[in-house]
Design a protein around this motif. Structure first.
Motif, PDB file in Angstrom:
ATOM      1  N   LEU A 158      -0.819 -23.012  17.427  1.00  0.00           N
ATOM      2  CA  LEU A 158       0.665 -23.030  17.959  1.00  0.00           C
ATOM      3  C   LEU A 158       0.992 -23.662  16.530  1.00  0.00           C
ATOM      4  O   LEU A 158       2.394 -24.566  16.278  1.00  0.00           O
ATOM      5  N   TYR A 168       8.946 -20.588  19.392  1.00  0.00           N
ATOM      6  CA  TYR A 168       9.245 -19.492  19.965  1.00  0.00           C
ATOM      7  C   TYR A 168      10.419 -19.445  20.898  1.00  0.00           C
ATOM      8  O   TYR A 168      11.068 -20.915  20.813  1.00  0.00           O
ATOM      9  N   ILE A 187      16.102 -28.503  25.825  1.00  0.00           N
ATOM     10  CA  ILE A 187      15.357 -27.408  26.021  1.00  0.00           C
ATOM     11  C   ILE A 187      13.905 -27.365  25.992  1.00  0.00           C
ATOM     12  O   ILE A 187      13.397 -26.764  24.883  1.00  0.00           O
ATOM     13  N   GLY A 188      13.340 -27.717  27.915  1.00  0.00           N
ATOM     14  CA  GLY A 188      11.957 -27.355  27.270  1.00  0.00           C
ATOM     15  C   GLY A 188      11.218 -29.057  27.551  1.00  0.00           C
ATOM     16  O   GLY A 188      11.376 -29.633  26.788  1.00  0.00           O
ATOM     17  N   THR A 189      10.068 -28.807  28.047  1.00  0.00           N
ATOM     18  CA  THR A 189       9.983 -30.143  28.697  1.00  0.00           C
ATOM     19  C   THR A 189       8.214 -30.514  29.209  1.00  0.00           C
ATOM     20  O   THR A 189       7.724 -30.601  30.082  1.00  0.00           O
ATOM     21  N   GLY A 215       8.413 -31.843  24.238  1.00  0.00           N
ATOM     22  CA  GLY A 215       9.622 -31.980  24.719  1.00  0.00           C
ATOM     23  C   GLY A 215       9.493 -33.343  25.702  1.00  0.00           C
ATOM     24  O   GLY A 215      10.748 -34.157  25.204  1.00  0.00           O
ATOM     25  N   ARG A 220      -1.208 -27.297  29.692  1.00  0.00           N
ATOM     26  CA  ARG A 220      -2.093 -28.103  30.104  1.00  0.00           C
ATOM     27  C   ARG A 220      -0.928 -29.983  29.753  1.00  0.00           C
ATOM     28  O   ARG A 220       0.073 -29.440  29.403  1.00  0.00           O
ATOM     29  N   LEU A 276      16.921 -25.286  35.880  1.00  0.00           N
ATOM     30  CA  LEU A 276      17.289 -24.317  34.827  1.00  0.00           C
ATOM     31  C   LEU A 276      16.409 -23.046  36.129  1.00  0.00           C
ATOM     32  O   LEU A 276      17.258 -21.488  35.971  1.00  0.00           O
ATOM     33  N   TYR A 310       0.904 -20.880  28.756  1.00  0.00           N
ATOM     34  CA  TYR A 310       1.093 -20.374  28.147  1.00  0.00           C
ATOM     35  C   TYR A 310      -0.306 -19.207  26.963  1.00  0.00           C
ATOM     36  O   TYR A 310      -0.765 -19.384  26.332  1.00  0.00           O
ATOM     37  N   ASN A 354       4.440 -17.131  28.194  1.00  0.00           N
ATOM     38  CA  ASN A 354       5.067 -17.674  28.340  1.00  0.00           C
ATOM     39  C   ASN A 354       6.466 -16.630  26.984  1.00  0.00           C
ATOM     40  O   ASN A 354       7.419 -17.294  26.613  1.00  0.00           O
TER      41      ASN A 354
HETATM   42  P1  NA7 Z   1       5.216 -25.513  25.859  1.00  0.00           P
HETATM   43  O1  NA7 Z   1       3.677 -26.138  26.682  1.00  0.00           O
HETATM   44  O2  NA7 Z   1       5.181 -23.820  25.525  1.00  0.00           O
HETATM   45  O3  NA7 Z   1       6.385 -25.775  26.320  1.00  0.00           O
HETATM   46  C1  NA7 Z   1       7.324 -24.618  26.321  1.00  0.00           C
HETATM   47  C2  NA7 Z   1       8.524 -25.189  27.127  1.00  0.00           C
HETATM   48  O4  NA7 Z   1      10.006 -24.828  26.541  1.00  0.00           O
HETATM   49  C3  NA7 Z   1       7.829 -25.475  28.648  1.00  0.00           C
HETATM   50  O5  NA7 Z   1       8.705 -26.306  29.545  1.00  0.00           O
HETATM   51  C4  NA7 Z   1       8.457 -23.923  29.416  1.00  0.00           C
HETATM   52  O6  NA7 Z   1       8.679 -23.987  30.460  1.00  0.00           O
HETATM   53  C5  NA7 Z   1      10.347 -23.927  28.293  1.00  0.00           C
HETATM   54  N1  NA7 Z   1      10.634 -22.979  28.195  1.00  0.00           N
HETATM   55  C6  NA7 Z   1       9.650 -21.302  27.622  1.00  0.00           C
HETATM   56  N2  NA7 Z   1      10.954 -20.368  27.906  1.00  0.00           N
HETATM   57  C7  NA7 Z   1      12.045 -20.999  28.124  1.00  0.00           C
HETATM   58  C8  NA7 Z   1      13.325 -20.585  28.221  1.00  0.00           C
HETATM   59  N3  NA7 Z   1      13.428 -18.805  28.239  1.00  0.00           N
HETATM   60  N4  NA7 Z   1      14.193 -21.681  29.261  1.00  0.00           N
HETATM   61  C9  NA7 Z   1      13.891 -21.940  29.471  1.00  0.00           C
HETATM   62  N5  NA7 Z   1      12.509 -22.921  29.321  1.00  0.00           N
HETATM   63  C10 NA7 Z   1      11.690 -22.519  28.571  1.00  0.00           C
HETATM   64  O7  NA7 Z   1       5.515 -25.671  24.147  1.00  0.00           O
HETATM   65  P2  NA7 Z   1       5.269 -27.207  23.339  1.00  0.00           P
HETATM   66  O8  NA7 Z   1       5.508 -27.630  22.134  1.00  0.00           O
HETATM   67  O9  NA7 Z   1       5.703 -28.448  24.066  1.00  0.00           O
HETATM   68  O10 NA7 Z   1       3.638 -27.486  23.459  1.00  0.00           O
HETATM   69  C11 NA7 Z   1       2.986 -27.091  23.097  1.00  0.00           C
HETATM   70  C12 NA7 Z   1       1.627 -26.688  22.906  1.00  0.00           C
HETATM   71  O11 NA7 Z   1       1.726 -28.271  21.707  1.00  0.00           O
HETATM   72  C13 NA7 Z   1       0.853 -28.687  23.399  1.00  0.00           C
HETATM   73  O12 NA7 Z   1       0.585 -27.693  24.305  1.00  0.00           O
HETATM   74  C14 NA7 Z   1       0.176 -29.840  22.673  1.00  0.00           C
HETATM   75  O13 NA7 Z   1      -1.152 -28.654  22.114  1.00  0.00           O
HETATM   76  C15 NA7 Z   1       1.282 -29.872  21.604  1.00  0.00           C
HETATM   77  P3  NA7 Z   1       7.719 -22.907  31.636  1.00  0.00           P
HETATM   78  O14 NA7 Z   1       6.860 -24.063  31.795  1.00  0.00           O
HETATM   79  O15 NA7 Z   1       6.724 -22.202  30.451  1.00  0.00           O
HETATM   80  O16 NA7 Z   1       8.688 -23.163  32.316  1.00  0.00           O
END
Ligand code: NA7
Length: 551
Positions: free
Chosen positions: A154, A158, A193-195, A199, A339, A360, A501, A506
């Motif tokens: 990780l 991205y 952006i991102g949960t 997030g 996860r 979104l 992912y 993703n």
């Molecule tokens: P994650 O778990 O991959 O989460 C990424 C978030 O970003 C997730 O909510 C995605 O939504 C969102 N996402 C990804 N691409 C987009 C786009 N294009 N538009 C809007 N939202 C988007 O990464 P984290 O950093 O939170 O966690 C990674 C690891 O770190 C975790 O597993 C732990 O081990 C610690 P989605 O759910 O794909 O719809």
């Protein structure tokens, strides 16, 4: 032994030759460095960051913390280290973790072997000499018999390809590339952006001081409380007194945690008993909710749905606005399929008057402008945008290292349809290159199985040295068997959905291949034992043409 390793050769020079180059000074790289030096190899570590810590260096966003218990994520190779480090909380926050890793580096006198601000751009195997030439961004070239890529799964942030991202005039930061200078949210209009796990950790912190916080959610997640707490003096004393048994459990458990498994199935309990157990799970710390849950929770659809219904009721009871609560209930996956993030005050944050949630899926981001984010609902203006949009998981960092093996074969070409590995440690055609903590290892508490892999790599190197061998390369048939096992195990594990992912889903255009090892750590450990007792049979070892490394 061969040559000494100056830790800070001037840029552009061509002088360093060592037995082992470790790329990455995160948890796995620091341990690989320690083990290689301890085994008597000359070794240097190259780290892209300006400090050590890897994931725990780069992810310095407010709220970043372990969701494995601190003392189970920490190193276990030294009881003295375990005794002297006093973890403040059961789930330590990033600054404490970074301090710990720096302490380890100094405590074991490793700092002089680490070159920071050093990004590897190319690594090429020399067929004739059986060694690797590594080039860094400043033009420095180094040579080593063995190359260990401890670059993490990780570590490549991205950013979604959203038009106009560069035109935004405010501040913007990715959680995985957070600046070391303080970021001030006070009085600002902030978007997250991102949960995913990142997030949901940063959201409650931002909400405390921001003028407004808008959370852009593509998919809701099954978040449950982390239930963190300080470690009391009594608990500290217990941890120290029980080091040997803690280490034993962590070294042998299914996924490297102390949480015990539970042998009852969901519907063996009455509704009342079940609700009481769910309540107990909800109030338990971290990953206990996955590991100590009913034995069928991740594998039986109805059992999973019953637990999800309990979480859904919790979300609806915490979040005041029914529409927001509904948006926060996942609709597209089961618990454990992705996860699971663990949270502190996350759902409660949506009751604050300064916080709003954007779905979104119904209103996707159309573009970014100079002043903010535009969806079908119009333009929302911001001073600061946080990208919590994840990572190019598993293969991202190795793919960016410019690795070329036998006959110039590029790792990116070899892995075009997904990674092919043996034990998540080596790929055929890439002799003397190892990647502990990379794709295909196991799933669970990362430092535990990454440590198993580092130990095994060092066993291989020591064995080769003892027998006068210079090259170590896995048999392609062993690699094919392991890779086929990974695919089979992923298909058999109903709890893993391709929306995760873990499958690379993703990243647009990335092959949908399972990037962990659903057969888990027991499979990895039993294979390691089998291989060691067979004198490392799946590996072809041979003397080099120059015998440089056989001291
Ligand atoms: P994650 O778990 O991959 O989460 C990424 C978030 O970003 C997730 O909510 C995605 O939504 C969102 N996402 C990804 N691409 C987009 C786009 N294009 N538009 C809007 N939202 C988007 O990464 P984290 O950093 O939170 O966690 C990674 C690891 O770190 C975790 O597993 C732990 O081990 C610690 P989605 O759910 O794909 O719809």
């Amino acid at each position: 032994m061969t040559i000494t390793a100056p830790a800070s050769a001037p840029a552009g020079t061509d002088t360093t030759e060592v037995d082992v180059i470790v790329v990455g000074a995160g948890i796995t790289g620091i341990y690989a460095l320690y083990r290689a030096r301890q085994a008597g190899f000359s070794v240097v570590a190259l780290e892209a960051g300006s400090g050590v810590g890897g994931t725990w260096f780069w992810n310095r966003y407010p709220g970043a913390r372990f969701d494995s218990e601190s003392y189970t994520y920490a190193y276990l190779f030294s009881e003295e280290l375990f005794d002297e480090w006093v973890w403040e909380e059961h789930f330590a926050e990033q600054p404490e973790i970074e301090r710990y890793l720096n302490h380890v580096v100094d405590r074991f006198d490793l700092r002089g072997l680490i070159r920071c601000n050093c990004t590897v751009t190319n690594a090429t195997y020399d067929d004739e000499h059986g060694d690797w030439t590594v080039e860094t961004a400043d033009g420095t070239r180094l040579r080593a018999r063995y190359l260990i890529g401890a670059t993490g799964v990780l570590s490549v942030p991205y950013f979604p390809d959203i038009p106009g991202r560069e035109s935004f005039a405010g501040e913007q930061h990715h959680t995985g590339l957070w600046p070391s200078t303080p970021v001030n949210f006070a009085g600002k209009r902030v978007a997250v952006i991102g949960t995913g796990s990142s997030g949901v950790q940063i959201v409650p912190i931002v909400a405390r001081t921001a003028a407004s916080l808008t959370v852009y959610q593509r998919s809701a997640n099954w978040c449950t409380p982390l239930n963190n707490s300080p470690i009391s003096a009594e608990e500290q004393a217990d941890l120290r007194a029980n080091f040997a048994s803690i280490r034993e459990v962590l070294n042998t458990s299914l996924s490297g945690f102390l949480h015990e498994t539970y042998d009852r199935a969901t519907f063996e309990d009455t509704e009342e008993e079940r609700q009481a157990y769910y309540e107990q799970m909800w109030n338990s710390p971290g990953f206990g909710k996955l590991i100590s849950h009913y034995s069928d929770m991740t594998i039986d659809e109805q059992a999973n749905a019953a637990w999800c219904a309990f979480i859904e009721a919790k979300i609806r009871s915490i979040v005041d606005d029914p529409e927001t609560a509904d948006m926060l209930v996942p609709k597209d996956h089961r618990f454990g399929e992705k996860r699971p993030p663990f949270v502190t005050d996350y759902f409660e944050t949506f009751n604050r008057p300064n916080v709003s949630l954007v779905d979104l899926k119904s209103t996707p981001i159309l573009r970014m402008t100079e002043s903010g984010i535009e969806t079908a609902d119009g333009l929302a203006e911001f001073d600061l945008v946080v990208w919590a949009t994840g990572f190019d998981f598993g293969t991202g960092a190795l793919a960016r290292m410019g690795i070329r093996g036998r006959d110039g074969l590029a790792l990116t070409d070899y892995w075009r349809d997904g990674p092919k590995t043996f034990l998540g440690i080596q790929a055929a055609g890439f002799p003397n290159f190892f990647f502990p903590g990379g794709p295909h290892a196991a799933a669970g508490n990362n430092p535990r199985y990454n440590g198993d892999q580092v130990d095994f790599v060092l066993d291989l190197l020591i064995h080769a040295r003892a027998h006068g061998f210079d090259t170590i390369e896995v048999d392609p048939a062993a690699e094919a068997d392991w890779t086929a096992m990974i695919d089979r195990a992923a298909r058999r594990a109903p709890s893993f959905g391709e929306s995760s992912y873990y499958f690379g889903s993703n990243i647009p255009g990335k092959p949908r291949k399972y990037l962990l090892n659903a057969a888990g750590r027991p499979k990895l450990l039993s294979m390691i034992e089998e291989i060691k007792s067979s004198d490392f049979k799946p590996f072809q070892m041979a003397p080099g043409s120059d015998g440089r490394n056989r001291g």
